[in-house]
Design a protein around this motif. Sequence first.
Motif, PDB file in Angstrom:
ATOM      1  N   GLU A 165       0.841  -1.207   0.000  1.00 46.94           N
ATOM      2  CA  GLU A 165       0.000   0.000   0.000  1.00 46.94           C
ATOM      3  C   GLU A 165       0.872   1.251   0.000  1.00 46.94           C
ATOM      4  N   GLU A 166       1.925   1.201   0.801  1.00 42.22           N
ATOM      5  CA  GLU A 166       2.827   2.351   0.869  1.00 42.22           C
ATOM      6  C   GLU A 166       3.459   2.616  -0.507  1.00 42.22           C
ATOM      7  N   TYR A 205       2.336   1.669  -3.390  1.00 36.98           N
ATOM      8  CA  TYR A 205       1.279   2.064  -4.326  1.00 36.98           C
ATOM      9  C   TYR A 205       1.051   3.569  -4.260  1.00 36.98           C
ATOM     10  N   GLN A 206       1.022   4.084  -3.047  1.00 30.33           N
ATOM     11  CA  GLN A 206       0.815   5.534  -2.875  1.00 30.33           C
ATOM     12  C   GLN A 206       2.054   6.322  -3.299  1.00 30.33           C
ATOM     13  N   ARG A 207       3.227   5.804  -2.905  1.00 32.71           N
ATOM     14  CA  ARG A 207       4.448   6.564  -3.144  1.00 32.71           C
ATOM     15  C   ARG A 207       4.776   6.673  -4.634  1.00 32.71           C
ATOM     16  N   ASN A 215       2.858   6.095  -7.476  1.00 32.08           N
ATOM     17  CA  ASN A 215       1.927   6.474  -8.538  1.00 32.08           C
ATOM     18  C   ASN A 215       1.714   7.986  -8.600  1.00 32.08           C
ATOM     19  N   GLN A 216       2.815   8.695  -8.872  1.00 34.07           N
ATOM     20  CA  GLN A 216       2.747  10.153  -8.986  1.00 34.07           C
ATOM     21  C   GLN A 216       2.735  10.544 -10.470  1.00 34.07           C
ATOM     22  N   SER A 229       5.953   3.819 -11.890  1.00 33.97           N
ATOM     23  CA  SER A 229       4.614   3.638 -11.321  1.00 33.97           C
ATOM     24  C   SER A 229       4.560   2.271 -10.639  1.00 33.97           C
ATOM     25  N   TYR A 267      -8.491   0.664  -3.613  1.00 32.32           N
ATOM     26  CA  TYR A 267      -7.959   1.601  -4.620  1.00 32.32           C
ATOM     27  C   TYR A 267      -8.556   1.384  -6.010  1.00 32.32           C
TER      28      TYR A 267
END
Lengths: 427, 427
Positions: free
Chosen positions: A160-161, A163-165, A167-168, A174, A200
């Motif tokens: 999860e971390e 995935y968030q970090r 996908n900018q 990605s 998500y």
Amino acid sequence: MIRIYNGKVLTLENGMKFLDGEVWVEDSRIAYAGEKVSGQYLSGLQWERSIDARGGLIMPGFKNAHTHSAMTFLRSHADDLPLLQWLNKQVFPWEAKLTPEDIYHLSKLAVMEYLTSGITANFDMYLTPDTIAQASRDCGFRTVLCGAMNDFSQSVEQMEEWYQRYNQPGSLISFQLGFHAEYTTSRENLRCVAALSSKYKAPVYTHSSEGQPEVLSCRERTGMTPTAYLDSLDLFQHGGGCFHCVHMETEDLEILKKRGVFVITNPASNLKLASGIAPVRQMMDMGIPLAIGTDGPASNNCLDMFREMFLVTGLSKYRENDASVTDADEVLKMATLGGAAAMGLADCDTLSEGKQADLILIDVNQPNMRPFHNLTKNLVYSGSKQNVRLAMVAGNILYEDGEFFIGEEPERIYTKAEEITERIFGS
Amino acid sequence: MIRIYNGKVLTLENGMKFLDGEVWVEDSRIAYAGEKVSGQYLSGLQWERSIDARGGLIMPGFKNAHTHSAMTFLRSHADDLPLLQWLNKQVFPWEAKLTPEDIYHLSKLAVMEYLTSGITANFDMYLTPDTIAQASRDCGFRTVLCGAMNDFSQSVEQMEEWYQRYNQPGSLISFQLGFHAEYTTSRENLRCVAALSSKYKAPVYTHSSEGQPEVLSCRERTGMTPTAYLDSLDLFQHGGGCFHCVHMETEDLEILKKRGVFVITNPASNLKLASGIAPVRQMMDMGIPLAIGTDGPASNNCLDMFREMFLVTGLSKYRENDASVTDADEVLKMATLGGAAAMGLADCDTLSEGKQADLILIDVNQPNMRPFHNLTKNLVYSGSKQNVRLAMVAGNILYEDGEFFIGEEPERIYTKAEEITERIFGS
């Protein structure tokens, strides 16, 4: 702006249409891709570089939709063993000795090889996403990281971390949710991945149905095929992709079709590990979306999209006992558009104004590309790494005329790889 | 003398032994091949050229033991059709339009491609041996011509004339008796070939058992498999070779074994035409001598020994459902020693003092050749045309660093090929 002119342009916007034309690149994006621009429109334009394609083919880069880059350290070390023995005796024990920094250097070696084969993005499932991401970023290469969670490494929280970090917007890197395989991941852990996918609305990727023993074992444990089992746990609620898919029932394929799940086929690896030949023709006929991966260098052992493309068509013809099936156009689309779609790279698929400039220049002034009856067939049936004259990612030329422009000298990357293998395997 | 130093030398005299060493070439022959020579022995020697191998592999060139070079004109034109339809609709009618001069130019295009793949000799079965021979001679390339007799072209009298004319000592060109296939050659004509074989104690070569329909048709007509039928006509009394051998009974293999007949396997062509996968492992276990051919560019479509080598091992592993069979060492021997033996090139097999200097230099400073766990595996499992830095035939460097030294500019050869296809197929 960079201008590549005097080429055949294959934008892939409208099928296999080759234009006598040119491509302009501004910063990381395509500014123009199409027919030759006449002189009057060029006056006043400033070119940072102007490259004569010498009649060569300018097209979107290949997308390697399944790989484990850092397994370069095992190339030509772990060979000639059946899949599960290979994994348990020659892969897992040695992988345990890798440090995150090793993975950084070993991934760079793979990036070099991708570039020589016209691959401009990879979908990389391996142990330490952070150092893989760093390697790609330092090279200027595009990587979609794939979660490799299983009961022994990577947790749902970590995924999860990441995935968030990662996908900018605007990044070369990605991240997609993924787990190693149903046979290395408990039902409980799989439920957690499904919950993350739900949270998500994100697709999920995994190895599946690579070998016959794997399918039999899943049936024994769960009463279902791997595909049906994973679907029963809601892992494909937002689509995703399955790597390999060699041993599939028609019902399995119907599940993938219904869920919009990609099949990423890995023909060279499946031959070399004697896993089998995937029913690619049946998948295509059913409308299942397809992409192509090299798999990692421990099983393949090279990272060459030309070899994979020939194998997809050749093995499909053999399997169906019909030389007319699975033609070059279909395979070229899998290796480009199919890969981009499977990897969530909607911005890197065609050569269209405003899209990312991830492109390659194919040298047609080589004997294997003559005569010019059909350029697609030349590429898929007789193309080779040798024809890749230039590879550009996000507007940067990373490989040209055999030279690498990836921020580090090739010799240093080779030396690092040799040092790491020396340390791990002894002298 | 030419000296290539600072390399890994694989002489193939004693299996897969890699020496840190060098090779010396005087005129057309190997003067020395072995370990590094220390400075004191070098003083006073004059080098015409001194080439730093930069750690690269110096080894015998690959032998392409079955091809139809001039079919370059059909590359990417005749694809995606079953074997017999392909032959009858897309090959024979167009071939009828070829002139001997066309075949000269089209063969040169193939020679260029052979060189890019490290192939230093070919076994060429095609329509006009004289212009094939001239093309090879003009390029400095080594060619073994193979009779292509059938009921429609080439006579036994012509074959005898060619056999006498081309088998001169010291020539780049030699000739072996051959016919196209049992299904294009009458029993009477086959008897004449057998008589010629008997007269000269010469081996005979032919296509055999490539597709299932061919075998069935032979059984219907003769009551025998192609192998048994040809043997019954005494065609293998002095050995020879069969191209393809995909659909073979154990009894067929026993005949080949007994007669010392080579199998020349053509895996890429057999996939692309959906002919099948040859039982290479069984052949090896029975001690049948093996070599590898690309077949012609109309069926393959490229002329790349690296692709063929990977396919020989990969398809064998798949066919036997055993990832451990048919390893890289065995395949590399087929592509070199096996080919030389099949083609009657006893003087061009190993890097030994006094033998012909037909050698290649493989660049190992490329990502696909690292790390150095095992050079044979690197070559067979991950090698590519891109790794061929230099190809030498009879002491002459014909290809180096992407440039050709074959007496004619590449651009002229490409232009000729395009002109010929334009004339034959129209615009």
